[in-house]
Design a protein around this motif. Sequence first.
Motif, PDB file in Angstrom:
ATOM      1  N   UNK A 153       0.864  -1.328  -0.070  1.00  0.00           N
ATOM      2  CA  UNK A 153      -0.004   0.057   0.224  1.00  0.00           C
ATOM      3  C   UNK A 153       0.960   1.174  -0.027  1.00  0.00           C
ATOM      4  N   UNK A 154       1.927   1.182   0.570  1.00  0.00           N
ATOM      5  CA  UNK A 154       2.828   2.309   0.803  1.00  0.00           C
ATOM      6  C   UNK A 154       3.452   2.536  -0.604  1.00  0.00           C
ATOM      7  N   UNK A 155       3.980   1.400  -1.389  1.00  0.00           N
ATOM      8  CA  UNK A 155       4.486   1.700  -2.532  1.00  0.00           C
ATOM      9  C   UNK A 155       3.335   2.238  -3.755  1.00  0.00           C
ATOM     10  N   UNK A 156       2.306   1.605  -3.660  1.00  0.00           N
ATOM     11  CA  UNK A 156       1.168   2.242  -4.275  1.00  0.00           C
ATOM     12  C   UNK A 156       0.822   3.627  -3.979  1.00  0.00           C
ATOM     13  N   UNK A 157       0.789   4.011  -2.826  1.00  0.00           N
ATOM     14  CA  UNK A 157       0.117   5.390  -2.440  1.00  0.00           C
ATOM     15  C   UNK A 157       1.155   6.171  -2.730  1.00  0.00           C
ATOM     16  N   UNK A 158       2.494   5.942  -2.533  1.00  0.00           N
ATOM     17  CA  UNK A 158       3.692   6.891  -3.006  1.00  0.00           C
ATOM     18  C   UNK A 158       3.947   7.204  -4.097  1.00  0.00           C
ATOM     19  N   UNK A 159       3.662   6.221  -5.149  1.00  0.00           N
ATOM     20  CA  UNK A 159       3.628   6.203  -6.520  1.00  0.00           C
ATOM     21  C   UNK A 159       2.599   7.325  -6.910  1.00  0.00           C
ATOM     22  N   UNK A 160       1.474   7.041  -6.351  1.00  0.00           N
ATOM     23  CA  UNK A 160       0.203   8.164  -6.839  1.00  0.00           C
ATOM     24  C   UNK A 160       0.834   9.426  -6.184  1.00  0.00           C
ATOM     25  N   UNK A 161       1.284   9.714  -5.226  1.00  0.00           N
ATOM     26  CA  UNK A 161       1.505  10.843  -4.554  1.00  0.00           C
ATOM     27  C   UNK A 161       2.746  11.638  -5.407  1.00  0.00           C
ATOM     28  N   UNK A 162       3.738  10.767  -5.771  1.00  0.00           N
ATOM     29  CA  UNK A 162       4.781  10.996  -6.611  1.00  0.00           C
ATOM     30  C   UNK A 162       4.239  11.844  -7.977  1.00  0.00           C
ATOM     31  N   UNK A 163       3.150  11.145  -8.705  1.00  0.00           N
ATOM     32  CA  UNK A 163       2.887  11.351  -9.603  1.00  0.00           C
ATOM     33  C   UNK A 163       1.947  12.826  -9.678  1.00  0.00           C
ATOM     34  N   UNK A 164       1.663  13.411  -8.605  1.00  0.00           N
ATOM     35  CA  UNK A 164       1.201  14.533  -8.314  1.00  0.00           C
ATOM     36  C   UNK A 164       2.182  15.617  -7.948  1.00  0.00           C
ATOM     37  N   UNK A 165       2.893  15.186  -7.004  1.00  0.00           N
ATOM     38  CA  UNK A 165       3.967  16.395  -6.298  1.00  0.00           C
ATOM     39  C   UNK A 165       5.411  16.193  -6.760  1.00  0.00           C
ATOM     40  N   UNK A 166       5.651  15.205  -7.713  1.00  0.00           N
ATOM     41  CA  UNK A 166       6.983  14.771  -8.124  1.00  0.00           C
ATOM     42  C   UNK A 166       7.939  14.823  -7.197  1.00  0.00           C
ATOM     43  N   UNK A 167       7.888  14.637  -6.137  1.00  0.00           N
ATOM     44  CA  UNK A 167       8.579  14.201  -5.204  1.00  0.00           C
ATOM     45  C   UNK A 167       9.364  12.838  -5.078  1.00  0.00           C
ATOM     46  N   UNK A 168      10.481  12.677  -4.844  1.00  0.00           N
ATOM     47  CA  UNK A 168      10.689  11.252  -4.750  1.00  0.00           C
ATOM     48  C   UNK A 168      10.618  10.539  -3.339  1.00  0.00           C
ATOM     49  N   UNK A 169      10.697   9.367  -3.257  1.00  0.00           N
ATOM     50  CA  UNK A 169      10.260   8.411  -2.136  1.00  0.00           C
ATOM     51  C   UNK A 169      11.390   7.672  -1.516  1.00  0.00           C
ATOM     52  N   UNK A 170      12.752   7.720  -2.147  1.00  0.00           N
ATOM     53  CA  UNK A 170      13.815   6.822  -1.646  1.00  0.00           C
ATOM     54  C   UNK A 170      13.797   6.786  -0.045  1.00  0.00           C
ATOM     55  N   UNK A 171      13.841   8.121   0.254  1.00  0.00           N
ATOM     56  CA  UNK A 171      14.094   8.162   2.068  1.00  0.00           C
ATOM     57  C   UNK A 171      12.961   7.553   2.534  1.00  0.00           C
ATOM     58  N   UNK A 172      11.637   7.895   2.140  1.00  0.00           N
ATOM     59  CA  UNK A 172      10.596   7.346   2.752  1.00  0.00           C
ATOM     60  C   UNK A 172      10.435   5.799   2.861  1.00  0.00           C
TER      61      UNK A 172
END
Length: 186
Positions: A153-172
């Motif tokens: 769920x985190x992977x899916x949610x972070x992907x959706x979030x990155x699609x809108x805010x263009x922020x990377x999720x490596x640290x998260x």
Amino acid sequence: MPEKKPRLKADDWIRAGLAALVSDGPQALKAEVLARRLNTTKGSFYWHFKDVPEFHQRLLARWEELAIAAISHALSDADDPVQRLYHLGHMAAASQQGEGEDRAETAIRAWAYGYDLASDAVLRVDQRRIELLGETLTALDLTNPDFARIIHSAIVGMSALSATDMTGNKNAMSTLMAAILALRDA
């Protein structure tokens, strides 16, 4: 004499379809719209696909294959299950920064809300990913099935979030993996 364009393959149409889905939504997944995008005729589309529903089916099958292969590869990259989880986190963060096929997941998930064929593909991908995550977590003696669901769920949610805010999720993603691994030592 003008240079002859190379003949399009079914894969060219599918890649164009995935890109169109990401940029313009499911309404762009029509023969005429895609033909214009590829600067060719609808006849080329119908040479490869019986109709638009068959195209949708094959496009979703391609995405499903790629989506499952990506997590399978990330989880088999190392012998150590701890490293497998971190590889998964890095893969998930990297794919969210990609284009085309990498970015198609968010668009396909949105499409799935109103289209059963897409919904079925998403369900199969989610089930397989959670199963693969569960196997890795079990190797770490983390047997609560909710952990696999939380990571997915985190992977899916972070992907959706990155699609809108263009922020990377490596640290998260690294933080999430470290938190889950800390539970094993608690």
